[in-house]
Motif scaffolding. Structure first.
Motif, PDB file in Angstrom:
ATOM      1  N   UNK A 140      -2.535  70.416  60.699  1.00 28.04           N
ATOM      2  CA  UNK A 140      -1.460  70.309  59.992  1.00 28.04           C
ATOM      3  C   UNK A 140      -0.243  70.378  61.368  1.00 28.04           C
ATOM      4  N   UNK A 141      -0.703  70.144  62.453  1.00 28.09           N
ATOM      5  CA  UNK A 141       0.236  69.964  63.736  1.00 28.09           C
ATOM      6  C   UNK A 141       1.322  68.943  63.394  1.00 28.09           C
ATOM      7  N   UNK A 142       0.872  67.832  62.829  1.00 33.08           N
ATOM      8  CA  UNK A 142       1.936  66.759  62.376  1.00 33.08           C
ATOM      9  C   UNK A 142       3.009  67.407  61.528  1.00 33.08           C
TER      10      UNK A 142
ATOM     11  N   UNK B 136       8.667  68.971  60.805  1.00 33.59           N
ATOM     12  CA  UNK B 136       9.577  69.856  60.406  1.00 33.59           C
ATOM     13  C   UNK B 136      10.552  70.253  61.647  1.00 33.59           C
ATOM     14  N   UNK B 137      10.097  70.355  62.877  1.00 32.38           N
ATOM     15  CA  UNK B 137      10.829  70.548  63.897  1.00 32.38           C
ATOM     16  C   UNK B 137      11.844  69.269  64.223  1.00 32.38           C
TER      17      UNK B 137
ATOM     18  N   UNK C 155      -0.386  62.480  66.967  1.00 35.94           N
ATOM     19  CA  UNK C 155       0.316  61.542  66.266  1.00 35.94           C
ATOM     20  C   UNK C 155      -0.044  60.007  66.091  1.00 35.94           C
ATOM     21  N   UNK C 156      -0.470  59.442  67.493  1.00 32.09           N
ATOM     22  CA  UNK C 156      -1.022  58.225  67.431  1.00 32.09           C
ATOM     23  C   UNK C 156      -2.183  57.932  66.484  1.00 32.09           C
TER      24      UNK C 156
ATOM     25  N   UNK D 101       5.380  58.571  57.764  1.00 33.79           N
ATOM     26  CA  UNK D 101       6.654  58.469  56.820  1.00 33.79           C
ATOM     27  C   UNK D 101       6.301  59.319  55.510  1.00 33.79           C
ATOM     28  N   UNK D 102       5.107  59.414  55.190  1.00 31.60           N
ATOM     29  CA  UNK D 102       4.958  60.488  54.020  1.00 31.60           C
ATOM     30  C   UNK D 102       5.141  61.551  54.414  1.00 31.60           C
ATOM     31  N   UNK D 103       4.909  62.353  55.387  1.00 32.33           N
ATOM     32  CA  UNK D 103       4.882  63.591  56.101  1.00 32.33           C
ATOM     33  C   UNK D 103       6.517  63.887  56.144  1.00 32.33           C
TER      34      UNK D 103
END
Length: 120
Positions: free
Chosen positions: A1-3, A8-9, A39-40, A48-50
């Motif tokens: 869940x790092x992404x 959020x940040x 992320x890559x 985009x969904x997140x």
């Protein structure tokens, strides 16, 4: 869940910028992601969904996220081979040395924010 935490940040950061200029609304956020970033490894649709999820009920809601990938490289200190970094990279493919130095490409860079003016 790092992404999810990253998104959020990111939204908080954009909200801080928009809070200083109350008549603007972000319409597009552009990120540049290093090729070895976690992320890559995700599709733009997933990111985009997140992003859409964490922007709900914020001033950032409705903004489009654009992501470009920048190649991060590493150089082997033993044989001087330069190789593109990927998430699982740790050894030189030429001499199998673990003594590699990654370049200074940032993992993620906020390239720019496009705004729309909400002035009456």
């Amino acid at each position: 869940m790092h992404e999810l935490q990253f998104m959020t940040n990111l939204v908080r950061m954009v909200e801080d910028v928009c809070g200083k200029k109350p008549r603007i609304t972000p319409s597009m956020i552009a990120l540049e992601v290093a090729s070895d970033s976690h992320l890559a490894q995700h599709s733009l649709e997933d990111l985009q969904m997140m992003f859409d999820f964490v922007t709900r009920n914020t001033i950032v809601q409705g903004a489009k996220l654009t992501v470009t990938t920048k190649t991060a490289n590493a150089t082997c200190r033993d044989c001087q081979t330069t190789v593109e970094c990927r998430e699982e990279f740790s050894f030189c493919p030429n001499c199998e040395s673990g003594d590699v130095e990654r370049d200074d490409t940032p993992e993620v860079l906020l390239k720019h924010i496009k705004y729309t003016d909400r002035s009456p």
